[in-house]
Enzyme design. Structure first.
Site, short mmCIF file in Angstrom:
data_model
loop_
_atom_site.label_atom_id
_atom_site.label_comp_id
_atom_site.label_asym_id
_atom_site.label_seq_id
_atom_site.Cartn_x
_atom_site.Cartn_y
_atom_site.Cartn_z
N GLY A 163 -8.50 8.61 9.84
CA GLY A 163 -8.71 8.72 11.33
C GLY A 163 -9.83 10.24 11.97
N ALA A 175 -9.67 5.68 4.42
CA ALA A 175 -9.58 6.75 4.99
C ALA A 175 -10.89 7.67 5.46
CB ALA A 175 -8.07 7.39 4.74
N GLY A 176 -11.24 7.63 7.02
CA GLY A 176 -11.41 8.33 6.56
C GLY A 176 -13.18 7.97 7.47
N ASN A 213 -8.87 1.60 9.26
CA ASN A 213 -8.68 1.68 11.51
C ASN A 213 -9.09 1.87 12.34
OD1 ASN A 213 -4.73 0.91 11.54
ND2 ASN A 213 -6.79 1.09 13.46
N THR A 214 -8.89 3.36 12.70
CA THR A 214 -9.52 3.96 13.55
C THR A 214 -10.38 3.96 13.48
OG1 THR A 214 -7.41 6.05 12.42
CG2 THR A 214 -8.98 6.76 14.34
N LYS A 251 0.52 -1.13 0.44
CA LYS A 251 0.27 0.01 0.35
C LYS A 251 0.66 1.50 -0.07
CE LYS A 251 -2.79 2.79 2.75
NZ LYS A 251 -3.58 2.94 3.97
#
Lengths: 70, 257
Positions: free
Chosen positions: B160, B186-187, B208-209, B99
């Site tokens: 995040g 993301a987001g 992830n977050t 990635k």
């Protein structure tokens, strides 16, 4: 007569080594369980070549592992 | 079977998860398992010198059920991103799927697209299969697709941030032009965000977050798995059209007097 000492940069920190053997340096980090990769002066040193690799003064060494990330 | 093919690999799950920000590796492992993810991202970092080396993340990721996706998170230059991928390949015994992210700025973690494109060219030339984190700019995504990245991964909102899909119309345009899997990266903040991405027709979501910072990460991982599956099924089913006024679901005739 004192043993030849070697000054290198390991992961951004300046350190002094008694041995010029790259595998001695790797062994000293106790990476037994981890998968790692080694770079000297921005050249990857394949695992198969670590045993025979000799460090020289002012070498810049990076040893990396996988950590949590997104 | 509705599978996802990225480069030379095929997957059943469309949820990709990161391994950062968990309280320990056991929680990481449980969350990954609950998510059903088959692609799991890791970062590449210097070992701590002069400290006891604790357990290693890779011991907690099942190599039989998951593909490790090393990232170049934290890289702000082409050189650092390329070096990080090369180190990852060595670390993972020749593994070629990476990635790529080349960041432009600490505060937004937005990608620097001109450098991302250059780094992608170098990595592809070097034999990598490149999944690329990018802005939700359809032109940049097209360029990355054309130059041979195996998956294009536009951000939904900053890494995040949990702000969700801030520009679904851009994602729609990107999807129209795509020849490679589009994975929102993301987001995403919660399950409905993931479902929206999938309903738009995205091929997958990387997060992830949203899982790691949930009050109960393992439960959120399970919620995300379901959101991805239901969003995908809704996309495949094809939603009804919207209408302004009501439309009876029960017959108009035959009601009692």
């Amino acid at each position: 007569m004192t043993a030849q000492r070697l000054q290198i940069v390991l992961n951004g920190s300046s350190i002094t080594l008694k041995s010029s053997s790259l595998s001695d340096l790797v062994d000293s980090l106790n990476l037994t369980n981890a998968r790692y990769a080694v770079e000297v002066n921005q050249e990857i040193i394949p695992k198969s070549a670590i045993a025979d690799y000799t460090l020289t003064n002012n070498d810049v060494v990076e040893i990396v592992i996988a950590v949590g990330g997104g | 079977m509705d599978t996802l093919t990225i480069g030379s690999r095929t997957f059943n799950s469309r949820l990709l998860v990161g391994t950062g920000k968990y309280k320990d590796f056991t929680e990481t492992q449980e969350a990954v398992e609950a998510s059903g993810a088959e692609i799991v991202t890791v970062a590449i970092r210097r070992t701590n010198i002069g400290q006891e080396q604790g357990p290693n993340l890779l011991e907690f990721i099942n190599p039989n059920t998951t593909t490790i996706l090393p990232n170049t998170a934290g890289c702000y230059t082409i050189t650092d991103a390329v070096r990080t991928c090369q180190l990852a390949r060595e670390l993972l015994d020749g593994h070629d799927l990476v990635k790529l992210e080349v960041l432009g700025d600490e505060k937004t973690l937005f990608p620097n697209m001109s450098q991302t494109i250059e780094a992608a060219k170098i990595l592809i030339e070097d034999g990598f299969q490149v999944m690329v984190y990018c802005t939700d700019d359809p032109i940049a995504c097209q360029e990355l697709d054309d130059l041979g990245c195996v998956s294009i991964m536009p951000l939904a909102s900053p890494i995040g941030s949990g702000l969700g899909i801030t520009n679904p119309y851009n994602i729609q345009i990107i999807l129209e032009n795509a020849t490679k899997p589009i994975i929102v990266d993301a987001g995403v903040g919660t399950a409905s965000d993931a479902a929206i991405a999938m309903e738009l027709g995205c091929d997958g979501v990387l997060m992830n977050t949203a899982i790691a910072e949930a009050k109960k990460p393992v439960l959120m991982a399970s919620a995300m798995r379901k959101a991805i599956e239901s969003g995908r099924e809704a996309f495949l089913a094809g939603r009804m059209s919207k209408r302004l006024y009501a439309s009876k679901s029960s017959p108009g005739d035959g009601t009692i007097d």
